[in-house]
Enzyme design. Structure first.
Site, mmCIF file in Angstrom:
data_model
loop_
_atom_site.group_PDB
_atom_site.id
_atom_site.type_symbol
_atom_site.label_atom_id
_atom_site.label_comp_id
_atom_site.label_asym_id
_atom_site.label_seq_id
_atom_site.Cartn_x
_atom_site.Cartn_y
_atom_site.Cartn_z
ATOM 1 N N ASP A 158 -5.528 1.808 -18.009
ATOM 2 C CA ASP A 158 -6.675 1.637 -18.052
ATOM 3 C C ASP A 158 -7.319 0.067 -17.843
ATOM 4 O O ASP A 158 -8.870 0.076 -17.759
ATOM 5 C CB ASP A 158 -6.756 2.251 -19.765
ATOM 6 C CG ASP A 158 -8.460 1.792 -20.562
ATOM 7 O OD1 ASP A 158 -9.364 2.824 -20.037
ATOM 8 O OD2 ASP A 158 -8.371 0.600 -20.818
ATOM 9 N N ALA A 186 -11.485 3.137 -19.647
ATOM 10 C CA ALA A 186 -11.180 3.831 -18.202
ATOM 11 C C ALA A 186 -11.020 5.199 -18.560
ATOM 12 O O ALA A 186 -11.860 6.529 -17.956
ATOM 13 C CB ALA A 186 -10.714 2.881 -17.554
ATOM 14 N N ASP A 187 -9.587 5.581 -19.084
ATOM 15 C CA ASP A 187 -8.896 7.091 -19.046
ATOM 16 C C ASP A 187 -9.943 7.648 -19.827
ATOM 17 O O ASP A 187 -10.137 8.411 -18.627
ATOM 18 C CB ASP A 187 -7.931 6.753 -19.799
ATOM 19 C CG ASP A 187 -6.787 5.430 -19.234
ATOM 20 O OD1 ASP A 187 -6.557 6.198 -18.075
ATOM 21 O OD2 ASP A 187 -5.627 5.213 -20.112
ATOM 22 N N ILE A 188 -10.728 7.279 -20.375
ATOM 23 C CA ILE A 188 -11.560 8.795 -21.514
ATOM 24 C C ILE A 188 -12.394 8.971 -20.079
ATOM 25 O O ILE A 188 -12.645 9.903 -20.423
ATOM 26 C CB ILE A 188 -11.750 8.115 -22.345
ATOM 27 C CG1 ILE A 188 -10.951 7.774 -23.945
ATOM 28 C CG2 ILE A 188 -12.635 8.986 -23.158
ATOM 29 C CD1 ILE A 188 -11.148 7.373 -24.645
ATOM 30 N N GLY A 191 -11.711 11.034 -17.456
ATOM 31 C CA GLY A 191 -11.177 11.907 -17.732
ATOM 32 C C GLY A 191 -12.413 13.105 -17.882
ATOM 33 O O GLY A 191 -12.674 13.943 -18.234
#
Length: 412
Positions: A158, A186-188, A191
């Site tokens: 992330d 970044a990850d969320i 997703g």
């Protein structure tokens, strides 16, 4: 704040009947598949026999009555899923996986680009096997199948997306070093985009009958979030000052007598209402404050006019006065404040999972609300391999004898 379990039938959920295979670890892929599960999809998480999703071992962990470590990280991102253990390096494991993929509507994976191809289970193979399959790949820099990047094979978590996109220059104070934003932005976001891409591809499949590959990059996701800085730099060739809005003021954190609030003035109508709330119509005639750019340029003088009004009021008094005339403003909450917030409770944005090791654990809820659709159930994340037998029977009609043989060969 606990909420009632889903009292409606699964058929009332928008993705009821959609089958999803998830080959995922950590955050980005699991968030995407969890939101699909919340929407009613049957999400089957394919995991390594030895340990499963890497987030199962992330600290902090607690041990349940059966001696299994249960990670708080895994609890956050895996509710309402099923777990199947499968050795994808074993020839028979590959065969079983292909059989499952032939029955799936969506596959989500966030492995390193190329790993699925090396296993013989990449997009070209699976789409030939199941032309209706929607294949969602989430990675640091994207896959070469659609738009190749020179960074495709670089490892990325992330923080790399936050750093490369310029977002880490937005939060710090001037002259400080760039700072991590403190959560998996970044990850969320990747997703969210993965789930969105899956919906786009499913919608198009309804028209064409064919699936698509959806290619999501953490770096791309963060560049999209930093769009105002991109546009402003393009127009001015000057970097925006860190920690502040580049085109308006007052916009940011301000100190009242007992703590911090935020004020967000965007556009001249809001500026006029702000001045009315302060009892300072004279500020409307000041050339230094005639528009957002001017106010930002003269921020120190502007703040000097705002500070006396704020220092004479509590946070609640200041927010009430501003919102009463239509100026966006709020308290700056801590995490603890969320548990007492009436909005969070009313919108079911904190869910309770009754975990056998952790006990009642609160996690963030699903922000997508649909009319006539009950809130998603707060099902616990699966234990490793919990649903292996059931999924093989229900999806593939696998006999007990074959299941026993697969287990004996350490394929499952």
């Amino acid at each position: 704040m606990p909420i009632p379990s889903d009292t409606g039938s699964s058929a009332e959920r928008p993705l009821a009947g959609v089958r999803v295979l998830a080959i995922e670890n950590f955050v980005a892929g699991p968030f995407a598949s969890m939101w699909l599960a919340d929407a009613g999809a049957e999400v089957v998480k394919i995991e390594r026999r030895d340990g499963g999703d890497f987030s199962r071992a992330l600290t902090p962990t607690r041990t349940d009555d059966e001696g299994r470590d249960r990670s708080l990280a895994f609890l956050r991102t895996n509710r309402n899923k099923k777990s199947v253990t499968l050795d994808l390096k074993h020839a028979e494991g590959k065969r079983v996986f292909k059989e499952l993929a032939a029955q799936a509507d969506v596959l989500i994976e966030n492995l390193r680009p190329g790993v699925m191809d090396e296993l013989g289970l990449g997009w070209p193979v699976l789409s030939a096997l199941n032309p209706r399959l929607v294949y969602v790949a989430i990675s640091g820099f994207g896959h070469d199948d659609i738009l190749p990047s020179p960074y495709t094979q670089r490892p990325a978590f992330d923080i790399v997306g936050q750093a490369m996109s310029g977002l880490m220059h937005r939060a710090e104070r001037e002259h400080d070093r760039p700072v991590y934003l403190g959560f998996s932005l970044a990850d969320i976001e990747a997703g969210i985009l993965g789930a969105y891409g899956a919906m786009l591809a499913l919608f198009q499949r309804h028209v064409t009958g064919k699936g698509k590959m959806v290619d999501i990059s953490l770096y791309d996701a963060c560049v999209a979030l930093n769009e105002v800085s991109v546009a402003m730099y393009s127009a001015t060739r000057k970097p925006a000052k860190p920690g502040v809005h580049p085109v308006t003021a007052p916009f940011g954190t301000y100190r009242a007598s007992d703590g911090d609030i935020v004020i967000a003035v965007v556009g001249e109508p809001t500026w006029e209402r702000f001045c009315i709330a302060l009892g300072r119509r004279d500020l409307l005639e000041d050339e230094r404050f005639k528009d957002g750019i001017s106010r930002r340029r003269n921020i120190e003088a502007l703040d000097a006019n705002i500070a006396p009004w704020l220092s004479a009021r509590t946070r609640e008094e200041a927010v009430d006065a501003l919102t009463a005339v239509g100026v966006p403003a709020s308290l700056v909450n801590t995490e603890a404040d969320l548990f007492d917030c009436p909005h969070v409770a009313a919108r079911n944005m904190i869910l309770t999972l009754n975990d056998p090791a952790w006990g009642p654990v609160q996690v963030a809820g699903n922000p997508v609300k649909l009319s006539g659709v009950p809130e998603a159930a707060t099902g616990l994340p699966p234990t490793l391999g919990e649903h292996t037998d059931d999924v093989l029977r229900q999806w593939l009609g696998t006999s007990d004898e074959r299941i026993a043989a697969l287990r004996g060969s350490r394929v499952i």
